[in-house]
Scaffold this active site. Sequence first.
Site, mmCIF file in Angstrom:
data_model
loop_
_atom_site.group_PDB
_atom_site.id
_atom_site.type_symbol
_atom_site.label_atom_id
_atom_site.label_comp_id
_atom_site.label_asym_id
_atom_site.label_seq_id
_atom_site.Cartn_x
_atom_site.Cartn_y
_atom_site.Cartn_z
ATOM 1 N N PHE A 1 8.213 -18.546 3.417
ATOM 2 C CA PHE A 1 6.963 -18.590 4.160
ATOM 3 C C PHE A 1 5.885 -17.879 3.345
ATOM 4 O O PHE A 1 6.000 -16.677 3.072
ATOM 5 C CB PHE A 1 7.205 -17.875 5.483
ATOM 6 C CG PHE A 1 6.010 -17.787 6.362
ATOM 7 C CD1 PHE A 1 5.378 -18.922 6.818
ATOM 8 C CD2 PHE A 1 5.528 -16.553 6.759
ATOM 9 C CE1 PHE A 1 4.278 -18.839 7.647
ATOM 10 C CE2 PHE A 1 4.428 -16.455 7.592
ATOM 11 C CZ PHE A 1 3.803 -17.600 8.033
ATOM 12 N N GLU B 1 -1.689 -12.673 1.042
ATOM 13 C CA GLU B 1 -2.409 -12.803 -0.238
ATOM 14 C C GLU B 1 -2.843 -11.436 -0.742
ATOM 15 O O GLU B 1 -3.103 -10.528 0.058
ATOM 16 C CB GLU B 1 -3.647 -13.695 -0.052
ATOM 17 C CG GLU B 1 -3.275 -15.107 0.390
ATOM 18 C CD GLU B 1 -4.448 -16.063 0.403
ATOM 19 O OE1 GLU B 1 -5.606 -15.609 0.193
ATOM 20 O OE2 GLU B 1 -4.214 -17.260 0.614
ATOM 21 N N HIS C 1 23.140 14.251 11.091
ATOM 22 C CA HIS C 1 23.965 14.351 9.882
ATOM 23 C C HIS C 1 23.633 15.587 9.041
ATOM 24 O O HIS C 1 24.385 15.905 8.109
ATOM 25 C CB HIS C 1 23.807 13.099 9.014
ATOM 26 C CG HIS C 1 24.628 11.945 9.484
ATOM 27 N ND1 HIS C 1 24.292 11.188 10.589
ATOM 28 C CD2 HIS C 1 25.797 11.428 9.029
ATOM 29 C CE1 HIS C 1 25.189 10.247 10.777
ATOM 30 N NE2 HIS C 1 26.125 10.376 9.856
ATOM 31 N N GLU D 1 6.342 -9.823 9.617
ATOM 32 C CA GLU D 1 5.644 -10.605 10.653
ATOM 33 C C GLU D 1 4.441 -9.843 11.228
ATOM 34 O O GLU D 1 4.102 -9.960 12.405
ATOM 35 C CB GLU D 1 6.552 -11.069 11.806
ATOM 36 C CG GLU D 1 8.025 -11.275 11.553
ATOM 37 C CD GLU D 1 8.369 -12.206 10.393
ATOM 38 O OE1 GLU D 1 7.554 -12.301 9.462
ATOM 39 O OE2 GLU D 1 9.454 -12.803 10.404
HETATM 40 C C1 LIG Z 1 9.485 -6.583 1.900
HETATM 41 C C2 LIG Z 1 8.374 -7.451 2.409
HETATM 42 C C3 LIG Z 1 8.600 -8.795 2.662
HETATM 43 C C4 LIG Z 1 7.570 -9.630 3.079
HETATM 44 N N1 LIG Z 1 7.795 -10.978 3.239
HETATM 45 C C5 LIG Z 1 6.737 -11.808 3.459
HETATM 46 C C6 LIG Z 1 6.923 -13.236 3.459
HETATM 47 O O1 LIG Z 1 8.053 -13.746 3.319
HETATM 48 N N2 LIG Z 1 5.832 -14.026 3.617
HETATM 49 C C7 LIG Z 1 4.588 -13.520 3.782
HETATM 50 O O2 LIG Z 1 3.635 -14.291 3.899
HETATM 51 N N3 LIG Z 1 4.369 -12.161 3.800
HETATM 52 C C8 LIG Z 1 5.420 -11.308 3.635
HETATM 53 N N4 LIG Z 1 5.225 -9.947 3.614
HETATM 54 C C9 LIG Z 1 3.897 -9.435 3.812
HETATM 55 C C10 LIG Z 1 3.727 -8.724 5.144
HETATM 56 O O3 LIG Z 1 3.750 -9.652 6.207
HETATM 57 C C11 LIG Z 1 2.425 -7.947 5.039
HETATM 58 O O4 LIG Z 1 2.625 -6.919 4.073
HETATM 59 C C12 LIG Z 1 1.974 -7.358 6.343
HETATM 60 O O5 LIG Z 1 1.704 -8.369 7.283
HETATM 61 C C13 LIG Z 1 0.716 -6.510 6.124
HETATM 62 O O6 LIG Z 1 -0.253 -7.276 5.450
HETATM 63 P P1 LIG Z 1 -0.889 -6.714 4.093
HETATM 64 O O7 LIG Z 1 0.198 -6.241 3.203
HETATM 65 O O8 LIG Z 1 -1.824 -7.737 3.555
HETATM 66 O O9 LIG Z 1 -1.646 -5.419 4.561
HETATM 67 P P2 LIG Z 1 -3.216 -5.234 4.820
HETATM 68 O O10 LIG Z 1 -3.733 -6.421 5.589
HETATM 69 O O11 LIG Z 1 -3.867 -4.891 3.534
HETATM 70 O O12 LIG Z 1 -3.200 -3.987 5.800
HETATM 71 C C14 LIG Z 1 -3.240 -2.631 5.346
HETATM 72 C C15 LIG Z 1 -3.503 -1.776 6.589
HETATM 73 O O13 LIG Z 1 -4.775 -2.109 7.149
HETATM 74 C C16 LIG Z 1 -4.620 -2.555 8.495
HETATM 75 N N5 LIG Z 1 -5.565 -3.679 8.689
HETATM 76 C C17 LIG Z 1 -5.784 -4.719 7.841
HETATM 77 N N6 LIG Z 1 -6.703 -5.538 8.352
HETATM 78 C C18 LIG Z 1 -7.076 -5.021 9.553
HETATM 79 C C19 LIG Z 1 -7.975 -5.424 10.574
HETATM 80 N N7 LIG Z 1 -8.710 -6.549 10.470
HETATM 81 N N8 LIG Z 1 -8.094 -4.634 11.671
HETATM 82 C C20 LIG Z 1 -7.383 -3.507 11.786
HETATM 83 N N9 LIG Z 1 -6.490 -3.074 10.868
HETATM 84 C C21 LIG Z 1 -6.343 -3.818 9.764
HETATM 85 C C22 LIG Z 1 -3.165 -2.990 8.628
HETATM 86 O O14 LIG Z 1 -2.686 -2.863 9.956
HETATM 87 C C23 LIG Z 1 -2.482 -2.008 7.704
HETATM 88 O O15 LIG Z 1 -2.257 -0.795 8.389
HETATM 89 C C24 LIG Z 1 6.275 -9.089 3.271
HETATM 90 C C25 LIG Z 1 6.055 -7.713 3.080
HETATM 91 C C26 LIG Z 1 7.076 -6.903 2.651
HETATM 92 C C27 LIG Z 1 6.806 -5.441 2.423
#
Ligand SMILES: Cc1cc2nc3c(=O)[nH]c(=O)nc-3n(C[C@H](O)[C@H](O)[C@H](O)COP(=O)(O)OP(=O)(O)OC[C@H]3O[C@@H](n4cnc5c(N)ncnc54)[C@H](O)[C@@H]3O)c2cc1C
Length: 389
Positions: free
Chosen positions: A125, A129, A335, A360
């Site tokens: 999925f 970005e 522990h 998610e």
């Molecule tokens: C091990 C791992 C596996 C993953 N697998 C997948 C995958 O298979 N496919 C996929 O598509 N993604 C995947 N992800 C991505 C994951 O879903 C995202 O990292 C997560 O949803 C957070 O998005 P971001 O990293 O862009 O964080 P950001 O959007 O940069 O967020 C950073 C912080 O800012 C806050 N924030 C951001 N925008 C807003 C807003 N508008 N209002 C309020 N707060 C905000 C967030 O809550 C967070 O606390 C994976 C991530 C990890 C770590």
Amino acid sequence: MTATGLPDDEYTALRERVFDTIWSVLDPLEREIEDTERIPLDIVVPALRACGAFGLIVPRRYGGSGLSIAQYLPILAEFAKIQGGIRTLVHVHNSFAHALSEIGDEQQRAEILPGAAVGERSLAFALTEPGNGTGMDLSSTARRDGDDYVIDGRKWLITNSDIASHFLVLARTGPRAVSAIIVGRDTPGLTIAALPETMGCKGAEHGELTFTGVRVPATGLVGTEGDGIAHLERALEISRVFIAASSLGTATRAFDLSRAYARQRVTFGRPIAERQAVQRYLAEMAVDLYALRGMLADAAAKWDRGRRIPAEASLLKQFGLEAVGRVTDRALLVHGGIGYTRAHPIERLYRDARLNWLEEGPPTVQYLVAARALLDGHTFDDAFDPQPA
Ligand SMILES: Cc1cc2nc3c(=O)[nH]c(=O)nc-3n(C[C@H](O)[C@H](O)[C@H](O)COP(=O)(O)OP(=O)(O)OC[C@H]3O[C@@H](n4cnc5c(N)ncnc54)[C@H](O)[C@@H]3O)c2cc1C
């Protein structure tokens, strides 16, 4: 549509087969995976294939087991007790095969699901970005050109990027339109690179995808153009319940290990389990387990009855990650210092649990989705009625 799942006897046999694989084949790989930060796919994939773990929630007409959600959750929770990279692999594979069975058209299902059911094909999925947020903030684009779409952009943190045969890519198809498009792994212009290793759930690959003029047939469009966000919401809704089941599994293992350790560890001539302070840690852990089990049962029953559960799913995911966070905190305390070393799986469970914050969508998104649904009038049910449905 109501999901009935497998008949009881077939379900029991499948569940026993998967549990046996989990504990006899996969759990012993923990140390190797944690040391090398690699899942030995030559062992894990055939084992998952042989026990039927790739097709758990793929419909039976495509060769899967077609489990109901209530039947699937305990199996996923069992995977979350062992090394977290394996749970991640199983979760993402099943979650998006299940999503395709609900949102894909007949041609897309027929092309991918029979292979997915036996682990020969797999859908990952691709939403997140590097340069921006998700939903309408996406910057990847899919431009219609005759019978094709041409995709440009970047995605990262895409789980199973090392093994996926297909990616479900969310990209903009207009100024206010996002669409979901299936892209084959070998399509020219798509490059896949590994990202740095993760804190926990080690060994699963979460790579970066770069799309440069990637041309795919328009038949890969899922649903109609511009309804990608609606598909995304449906796929993520039930997948959030899956993350909460993973939280339950990890928390249950942490509790079981803590109870056993408390009985066995003696200080001042008595097992620490006899100390009221330690009993309180265990009781607090049990509150979270009990609540999470009940919430999961409620969400699964509603989904299997054909209900949408946007608020329940997000609240459940949020409660689950907080619960497993508290439980693994307490497990470390029970522990003592040795739990912080690799002598016990507690430190691994602690690290694995922290991924549940992010999968998610982070907490801010869960609060937003739940609040929006509740303000739109969504209710948990017509009345509180603890009778079985
Ligand atoms: C091990 C791992 C596996 C993953 N697998 C997948 C995958 O298979 N496919 C996929 O598509 N993604 C995947 N992800 C991505 C994951 O879903 C995202 O990292 C997560 O949803 C957070 O998005 P971001 O990293 O862009 O964080 P950001 O959007 O940069 O967020 C950073 C912080 O800012 C806050 N924030 C951001 N925008 C807003 C807003 N508008 N209002 C309020 N707060 C905000 C967030 O809550 C967070 O606390 C994976 C991530 C990890 C770590």
